[in-house]
Design a protein around this motif. Sequence first.
Motif, PDB file in Angstrom:
ATOM      1  N   GLY A   3       0.829  -1.504  -0.265  1.00 46.00           N
ATOM      2  CA  GLY A   3      -0.053   0.655  -0.114  1.00 46.00           C
ATOM      3  C   GLY A   3       0.821   1.204  -0.136  1.00 46.00           C
ATOM      4  O   GLY A   3       0.280   2.759  -0.921  1.00 46.00           O
ATOM      5  N   SER A   4       1.906   1.256   0.861  1.00 41.88           N
ATOM      6  CA  SER A   4       3.044   2.626   1.029  1.00 41.88           C
ATOM      7  C   SER A   4       3.152   2.452  -0.966  1.00 41.88           C
ATOM      8  O   SER A   4       3.531   3.734  -1.055  1.00 41.88           O
ATOM      9  CB  SER A   4       4.074   1.991   1.885  1.00 41.88           C
ATOM     10  N   ILE A   5       3.775   1.420  -1.307  1.00 40.94           N
ATOM     11  CA  ILE A   5       4.186   1.258  -2.757  1.00 40.94           C
ATOM     12  C   ILE A   5       3.651   2.278  -3.676  1.00 40.94           C
ATOM     13  O   ILE A   5       3.888   3.161  -4.138  1.00 40.94           O
ATOM     14  CB  ILE A   5       5.393   0.048  -3.713  1.00 40.94           C
ATOM     15  N   ALA A   6       2.396   1.924  -3.003  1.00 33.43           N
ATOM     16  CA  ALA A   6       0.840   2.323  -4.331  1.00 33.43           C
ATOM     17  C   ALA A   6       1.211   3.746  -4.245  1.00 33.43           C
ATOM     18  O   ALA A   6       0.899   4.957  -4.655  1.00 33.43           O
ATOM     19  CB  ALA A   6      -0.015   1.455  -4.492  1.00 33.43           C
ATOM     20  N   ALA A   7       1.198   4.068  -2.511  1.00 33.85           N
ATOM     21  CA  ALA A   7       0.550   5.314  -2.930  1.00 33.85           C
ATOM     22  C   ALA A   7       1.795   6.289  -2.839  1.00 33.85           C
ATOM     23  O   ALA A   7       1.986   7.906  -3.539  1.00 33.85           O
ATOM     24  CB  ALA A   7       1.302   5.677  -0.868  1.00 33.85           C
ATOM     25  N   GLY A  11       1.604   9.530  -5.361  1.00 32.40           N
ATOM     26  CA  GLY A  11       2.208  10.538  -5.475  1.00 32.40           C
ATOM     27  C   GLY A  11       2.823  11.147  -7.006  1.00 32.40           C
ATOM     28  O   GLY A  11       2.622  12.735  -6.871  1.00 32.40           O
ATOM     29  N   LEU A  12       3.834  10.963  -6.909  1.00 27.15           N
ATOM     30  CA  LEU A  12       4.887  10.673  -8.288  1.00 27.15           C
ATOM     31  C   LEU A  12       3.851  11.411  -9.473  1.00 27.15           C
ATOM     32  O   LEU A  12       4.055  12.111  -9.914  1.00 27.15           O
ATOM     33  CB  LEU A  12       5.587   9.273  -8.780  1.00 27.15           C
ATOM     34  N   ALA A  13       2.944  10.113  -9.430  1.00 24.62           N
ATOM     35  CA  ALA A  13       1.745  10.701 -10.932  1.00 24.62           C
ATOM     36  C   ALA A  13       1.620  12.366 -10.797  1.00 24.62           C
ATOM     37  O   ALA A  13       1.346  12.982 -12.029  1.00 24.62           O
ATOM     38  CB  ALA A  13       0.856  10.015 -11.003  1.00 24.62           C
ATOM     39  N   VAL A  14       0.906  12.324  -9.304  1.00 25.08           N
ATOM     40  CA  VAL A  14       0.587  13.771  -9.467  1.00 25.08           C
ATOM     41  C   VAL A  14       1.697  15.285  -9.385  1.00 25.08           C
ATOM     42  O   VAL A  14       1.470  15.989  -9.532  1.00 25.08           O
ATOM     43  CB  VAL A  14      -0.358  13.958  -7.596  1.00 25.08           C
ATOM     44  N   ILE A  15       2.682  14.455  -8.909  1.00 24.34           N
ATOM     45  CA  ILE A  15       3.264  15.692  -9.304  1.00 24.34           C
ATOM     46  C   ILE A  15       4.189  15.724 -10.409  1.00 24.34           C
ATOM     47  O   ILE A  15       4.296  17.161 -10.464  1.00 24.34           O
ATOM     48  CB  ILE A  15       5.063  14.928  -8.005  1.00 24.34           C
ATOM     49  N   ILE A  61      -2.032   7.421 -11.191  1.00 23.72           N
ATOM     50  CA  ILE A  61      -3.184   7.066 -10.186  1.00 23.72           C
ATOM     51  C   ILE A  61      -3.641   5.901  -9.921  1.00 23.72           C
ATOM     52  O   ILE A  61      -4.034   4.835  -8.579  1.00 23.72           O
ATOM     53  CB  ILE A  61      -3.564   7.738  -9.324  1.00 23.72           C
ATOM     54  N   VAL A  62      -4.643   5.264 -11.063  1.00 17.06           N
ATOM     55  CA  VAL A  62      -5.596   4.833 -11.527  1.00 17.06           C
ATOM     56  C   VAL A  62      -4.462   3.271 -11.009  1.00 17.06           C
ATOM     57  O   VAL A  62      -4.727   2.173 -10.302  1.00 17.06           O
ATOM     58  CB  VAL A  62      -6.658   4.586 -12.282  1.00 17.06           C
ATOM     59  N   VAL A  63      -3.581   3.458 -11.989  1.00 20.81           N
ATOM     60  CA  VAL A  63      -2.824   1.470 -12.197  1.00 20.81           C
ATOM     61  C   VAL A  63      -2.192   1.788 -10.495  1.00 20.81           C
ATOM     62  O   VAL A  63      -1.641   0.882 -10.496  1.00 20.81           O
ATOM     63  CB  VAL A  63      -1.942   2.522 -12.814  1.00 20.81           C
ATOM     64  N   ALA A  64      -1.631   3.023 -10.232  1.00 20.34           N
ATOM     65  CA  ALA A  64      -0.861   2.880  -8.727  1.00 20.34           C
ATOM     66  C   ALA A  64      -1.352   2.397  -7.960  1.00 20.34           C
ATOM     67  O   ALA A  64      -1.386   1.392  -6.835  1.00 20.34           O
ATOM     68  CB  ALA A  64      -0.210   3.832  -8.772  1.00 20.34           C
ATOM     69  N   LEU A  65      -2.514   2.525  -7.200  1.00 15.47           N
ATOM     70  CA  LEU A  65      -4.037   1.672  -6.485  1.00 15.47           C
ATOM     71  C   LEU A  65      -5.101   0.606  -6.927  1.00 15.47           C
ATOM     72  O   LEU A  65      -4.673   0.245  -6.032  1.00 15.47           O
ATOM     73  CB  LEU A  65      -5.509   2.861  -6.478  1.00 15.47           C
ATOM     74  N   LEU A  66      -4.437   0.098  -7.891  1.00 10.40           N
ATOM     75  CA  LEU A  66      -5.111  -1.924  -8.456  1.00 10.40           C
ATOM     76  C   LEU A  66      -4.006  -2.015  -8.093  1.00 10.40           C
ATOM     77  O   LEU A  66      -4.298  -3.298  -7.708  1.00 10.40           O
ATOM     78  CB  LEU A  66      -5.194  -1.318  -9.976  1.00 10.40           C
ATOM     79  N   GLY A  67      -2.575  -1.546  -8.484  1.00 13.51           N
ATOM     80  CA  GLY A  67      -1.255  -1.934  -7.456  1.00 13.51           C
ATOM     81  C   GLY A  67      -1.002  -1.861  -6.186  1.00 13.51           C
ATOM     82  O   GLY A  67      -0.695  -3.529  -5.778  1.00 13.51           O
ATOM     83  N   ASN A  68      -2.437  -2.230  -5.279  1.00 14.28           N
ATOM     84  CA  ASN A  68      -2.226  -2.103  -4.077  1.00 14.28           C
ATOM     85  C   ASN A  68      -2.912  -3.656  -3.330  1.00 14.28           C
ATOM     86  O   ASN A  68      -3.214  -3.792  -2.259  1.00 14.28           O
ATOM     87  CB  ASN A  68      -3.470  -1.161  -3.668  1.00 14.28           C
ATOM     88  N   ASN A  69      -3.385  -4.282  -4.960  1.00 13.84           N
ATOM     89  CA  ASN A  69      -4.580  -5.596  -3.907  1.00 13.84           C
ATOM     90  C   ASN A  69      -3.383  -6.364  -3.975  1.00 13.84           C
ATOM     91  O   ASN A  69      -2.987  -6.829  -5.352  1.00 13.84           O
ATOM     92  CB  ASN A  69      -5.163  -5.863  -5.723  1.00 13.84           C
TER      93      ASN A  69
END
Length: 71
Positions: A3-7, A11-15, A61-69
């Motif tokens: 989860g921390s890696i996805a976050a 964050g990098l995507a938003v920056i 962001i969606v890809v990063a959060l989907l990697g959270n699973n």
Amino acid sequence: MVGSIAAIGAGLAVIGAGLGIGQIGGKAMEGIARQPEAASKIQTAMIIAAALVEGAALFAIVVALLGNNPA
């Protein structure tokens, strides 16, 4: 840990999106200052480019959060 890696990825995507839109806006203002009669064309191109950057950031962001699973 996952989860921390996805976050961090989100964050990098938003920056990256913020930097990209900042560059687009800055260069558009420079272009309008140099050639005020082309302001409407520059503004249209700026809005389209900003929308593409936002779309790419949202996708990242969606890809990063989907990697959270973990399953």
